[in-house]
Design a protein around this motif. Structure first.
Motif, PDB file in Angstrom:
ATOM      1  N   ASN A 230      41.291  49.070  54.758  1.00 37.53           N
ATOM      2  CA  ASN A 230      41.171  47.601  53.897  1.00 37.53           C
ATOM      3  C   ASN A 230      42.768  46.838  53.796  1.00 37.53           C
ATOM      4  O   ASN A 230      42.210  45.303  54.434  1.00 37.53           O
ATOM      5  CB  ASN A 230      41.765  48.157  52.030  1.00 37.53           C
ATOM      6  CG  ASN A 230      40.517  48.708  51.699  1.00 37.53           C
ATOM      7  OD1 ASN A 230      39.273  48.444  51.583  1.00 37.53           O
ATOM      8  ND2 ASN A 230      40.324  49.132  50.972  1.00 37.53           N
TER       9      ASN A 230
ATOM     10  N   ILE B 147      40.206  44.502  56.970  1.00 35.25           N
ATOM     11  CA  ILE B 147      39.489  43.687  56.215  1.00 35.25           C
ATOM     12  C   ILE B 147      40.352  42.680  55.851  1.00 35.25           C
ATOM     13  O   ILE B 147      40.114  41.746  56.126  1.00 35.25           O
ATOM     14  CB  ILE B 147      39.304  44.982  54.939  1.00 35.25           C
ATOM     15  CG1 ILE B 147      38.307  45.678  55.463  1.00 35.25           C
ATOM     16  CG2 ILE B 147      38.488  43.153  54.676  1.00 35.25           C
ATOM     17  CD1 ILE B 147      37.029  46.328  54.227  1.00 35.25           C
ATOM     18  N   LEU B 148      41.559  42.968  55.491  1.00 37.22           N
ATOM     19  CA  LEU B 148      42.184  41.409  55.477  1.00 37.22           C
ATOM     20  C   LEU B 148      43.393  40.548  56.345  1.00 37.22           C
ATOM     21  O   LEU B 148      42.819  39.710  55.819  1.00 37.22           O
ATOM     22  CB  LEU B 148      43.696  41.464  54.086  1.00 37.22           C
ATOM     23  CG  LEU B 148      44.641  40.655  53.817  1.00 37.22           C
ATOM     24  CD1 LEU B 148      43.372  39.833  52.427  1.00 37.22           C
ATOM     25  CD2 LEU B 148      45.491  41.412  52.464  1.00 37.22           C
TER      26      LEU B 148
ATOM     27  N   LYS C 220      38.352  38.918  56.850  1.00 39.56           N
ATOM     28  CA  LYS C 220      36.570  39.422  55.946  1.00 39.56           C
ATOM     29  C   LYS C 220      36.545  39.781  54.845  1.00 39.56           C
ATOM     30  O   LYS C 220      35.591  39.764  53.834  1.00 39.56           O
ATOM     31  CB  LYS C 220      36.715  41.035  56.845  1.00 39.56           C
ATOM     32  CG  LYS C 220      35.630  40.475  58.019  1.00 39.56           C
ATOM     33  CD  LYS C 220      35.446  41.715  59.216  1.00 39.56           C
ATOM     34  CE  LYS C 220      35.292  42.143  60.635  1.00 39.56           C
ATOM     35  NZ  LYS C 220      35.234  43.398  61.331  1.00 39.56           N
ATOM     36  N   ALA C 221      37.436  39.897  53.846  1.00 42.51           N
ATOM     37  CA  ALA C 221      38.037  40.129  53.196  1.00 42.51           C
ATOM     38  C   ALA C 221      36.865  38.965  51.986  1.00 42.51           C
ATOM     39  O   ALA C 221      37.718  37.628  52.162  1.00 42.51           O
ATOM     40  CB  ALA C 221      39.143  40.230  51.901  1.00 42.51           C
ATOM     41  N   LYS C 222      36.339  39.133  50.564  1.00 39.82           N
ATOM     42  CA  LYS C 222      36.262  38.464  50.014  1.00 39.82           C
ATOM     43  C   LYS C 222      36.583  38.044  48.548  1.00 39.82           C
ATOM     44  O   LYS C 222      36.825  36.698  48.128  1.00 39.82           O
ATOM     45  CB  LYS C 222      34.337  38.632  49.552  1.00 39.82           C
ATOM     46  CG  LYS C 222      33.591  38.856  50.619  1.00 39.82           C
ATOM     47  CD  LYS C 222      32.210  38.525  49.662  1.00 39.82           C
ATOM     48  CE  LYS C 222      31.436  38.256  51.234  1.00 39.82           C
ATOM     49  NZ  LYS C 222      29.733  38.577  50.900  1.00 39.82           N
ATOM     50  N   ALA C 223      37.803  39.035  48.540  1.00 40.94           N
ATOM     51  CA  ALA C 223      38.871  38.232  47.342  1.00 40.94           C
ATOM     52  C   ALA C 223      39.868  39.930  47.877  1.00 40.94           C
ATOM     53  O   ALA C 223      39.631  40.369  47.664  1.00 40.94           O
ATOM     54  CB  ALA C 223      37.354  39.125  46.310  1.00 40.94           C
ATOM     55  N   ILE C 224      40.702  39.072  46.777  1.00 42.09           N
ATOM     56  CA  ILE C 224      41.800  39.638  47.051  1.00 42.09           C
ATOM     57  C   ILE C 224      42.535  39.960  45.569  1.00 42.09           C
ATOM     58  O   ILE C 224      42.354  38.647  44.539  1.00 42.09           O
ATOM     59  CB  ILE C 224      42.960  39.058  48.192  1.00 42.09           C
ATOM     60  CG1 ILE C 224      44.671  39.936  47.642  1.00 42.09           C
ATOM     61  CG2 ILE C 224      43.080  38.177  47.678  1.00 42.09           C
ATOM     62  CD1 ILE C 224      45.681  39.916  49.085  1.00 42.09           C
ATOM     63  N   ARG C 225      42.784  41.249  45.145  1.00 43.80           N
ATOM     64  CA  ARG C 225      43.631  41.478  44.320  1.00 43.80           C
ATOM     65  C   ARG C 225      44.697  41.576  43.520  1.00 43.80           C
ATOM     66  O   ARG C 225      45.797  41.442  44.826  1.00 43.80           O
ATOM     67  CB  ARG C 225      43.183  42.900  43.589  1.00 43.80           C
ATOM     68  CG  ARG C 225      41.778  44.392  43.427  1.00 43.80           C
ATOM     69  CD  ARG C 225      41.913  45.210  43.201  1.00 43.80           C
ATOM     70  NE  ARG C 225      40.832  45.889  42.955  1.00 43.80           N
ATOM     71  CZ  ARG C 225      40.390  46.199  44.018  1.00 43.80           C
ATOM     72  NH1 ARG C 225      41.275  46.725  44.914  1.00 43.80           N
ATOM     73  NH2 ARG C 225      39.048  46.758  44.098  1.00 43.80           N
TER      74      ARG C 225
ATOM     75  N   THR D 210      47.381  43.908  45.068  1.00 44.47           N
ATOM     76  CA  THR D 210      47.379  43.617  46.001  1.00 44.47           C
ATOM     77  C   THR D 210      48.370  43.127  46.738  1.00 44.47           C
ATOM     78  O   THR D 210      49.441  43.418  47.375  1.00 44.47           O
ATOM     79  CB  THR D 210      46.158  43.561  46.494  1.00 44.47           C
ATOM     80  OG1 THR D 210      45.560  44.660  46.047  1.00 44.47           O
ATOM     81  CG2 THR D 210      46.123  43.792  48.219  1.00 44.47           C
TER      82      THR D 210
ATOM     83  N   LEU E  10      33.801  44.201  50.129  1.00 44.53           N
ATOM     84  CA  LEU E  10      35.462  43.474  50.770  1.00 44.53           C
ATOM     85  C   LEU E  10      36.685  42.460  49.929  1.00 44.53           C
ATOM     86  O   LEU E  10      36.891  41.617  49.836  1.00 44.53           O
ATOM     87  CB  LEU E  10      34.714  42.467  51.296  1.00 44.53           C
ATOM     88  CG  LEU E  10      33.301  43.014  53.010  1.00 44.53           C
ATOM     89  CD1 LEU E  10      32.919  42.055  53.431  1.00 44.53           C
ATOM     90  CD2 LEU E  10      34.289  43.351  54.186  1.00 44.53           C
ATOM     91  N   THR E  11      36.345  43.821  48.789  1.00 49.60           N
ATOM     92  CA  THR E  11      37.466  43.384  47.723  1.00 49.60           C
ATOM     93  C   THR E  11      38.897  44.205  48.090  1.00 49.60           C
ATOM     94  O   THR E  11      38.234  45.405  47.924  1.00 49.60           O
ATOM     95  CB  THR E  11      37.274  43.668  46.189  1.00 49.60           C
ATOM     96  OG1 THR E  11      36.122  41.998  46.176  1.00 49.60           O
ATOM     97  CG2 THR E  11      38.438  43.332  45.625  1.00 49.60           C
ATOM     98  N   VAL E  12      40.371  43.606  48.371  1.00 52.02           N
ATOM     99  CA  VAL E  12      41.489  44.388  48.806  1.00 52.02           C
ATOM    100  C   VAL E  12      41.897  44.606  47.768  1.00 52.02           C
ATOM    101  O   VAL E  12      42.419  43.166  47.007  1.00 52.02           O
ATOM    102  CB  VAL E  12      41.852  43.999  50.069  1.00 52.02           C
ATOM    103  CG1 VAL E  12      40.543  44.729  51.491  1.00 52.02           C
ATOM    104  CG2 VAL E  12      42.758  42.896  50.296  1.00 52.02           C
TER     105      VAL E  12
END
Lengths: 73, 148
Positions: A31, A34-35, A39-44, A47, B146-148
């Motif tokens: 993960n 991905i960040l 490639k990440a589409k969203a981030i919490r 996080t 793809l959500t981290v």
């Protein structure tokens, strides 16, 4: 992608490896990769909060908006 | 999840049973039409129209059943929301539409086939909705992954 993730820059400044960061924030290396690779589409928020806490930086240090031809995509 | 898998197994075997019936009908259609003719006499034109429509539709039905079987097997492998499955459902939709279109000229010769045209047309419309829902689900899954 118009949002650039500068996580590797922040990691290099602190001489911290991805593995160490992943372990400290409780995220899998996959993960985090991905960040890092954008490639990440969203981030919490949680996080982002953990990354900023561990690296001692602001969200703005990690994320940067760059104008590109395709708008937001 | 086990209950879902059980119902998928039932659907899988139901589909295979339908495929077997269609396969048997490929060889026995003239006999079946003769038998049917005893109850409701068919003219030569009607008989030819039904035969031609059946053999043309059998191709579309075969493709649809193959895709349905493949789709259900991928669900059993826990691969549900994938682009490949969307493509398979889209193919099933085109097959339903194809059967509906094939039956239109035959319905002019044998009127009860109008029912088939309407049912398959409606079914292709319903499957179109499923395709749209599935495509949206794939998008959501990818975004979630793809959500981290």
């Amino acid at each position: 992608m118009a949002i650039i993730v500068n996580l590797d820059v922040q990691l290099a400044r602190r001489k911290m490896t991805s593995l160490e960061l992943a372990q400290r924030i409780g995220l899998t290396q996959a993960n985090l990769s991905i960040l890092k690779t954008g490639k990440a589409k969203a981030i919490r928020m949680s996080t982002l909060n953990e990354i900023c806490r561990v690296l001692g930086c602001q969200p703005g240090d990690l994320l940067e908006f760059v104008e590109d031809d395709h708008g937001t995509e | 999840m086990k209950r879902v898998f059980n119902s998928v197994h039932v659907t899988l075997w139901a589909g295979r049973l339908v495929a077997a019936v269609v396969f048997v009908l490929l060889f026995t259609l003239p006999t079946v039409l003769q038998w049917y003719g005893q109850y409701r006499p068919l003219t030569q034109l009607e008989s030819n129209a039904i035969t031609a429509a059946f053999y043309l539709c059998a191709v579309a039905v075969g493709i649809a059943l193959w895709n349905m079987d493949s789709l259900l097997r991928s669900i059993l492998n826990a691969e549900v929301f994938t682009h490949e499955n969307v493509r398979k459902i889209r193919m099933i939709r085109w097959c339903c539409f194809g059967v509906s279109v094939i039956c239109i000229p035959a319905a002019f010769c044998y009127y009860p086939l109008v029912f088939m045209v309407l049912v398959m047309g409606f079914l292709s419309l319903a499957v179109t909705v499923v395709v749209r829902v599935m495509a949206a689900a794939v998008e959501i899954r990818e975004e979630n992954d793809l959500t981290v």
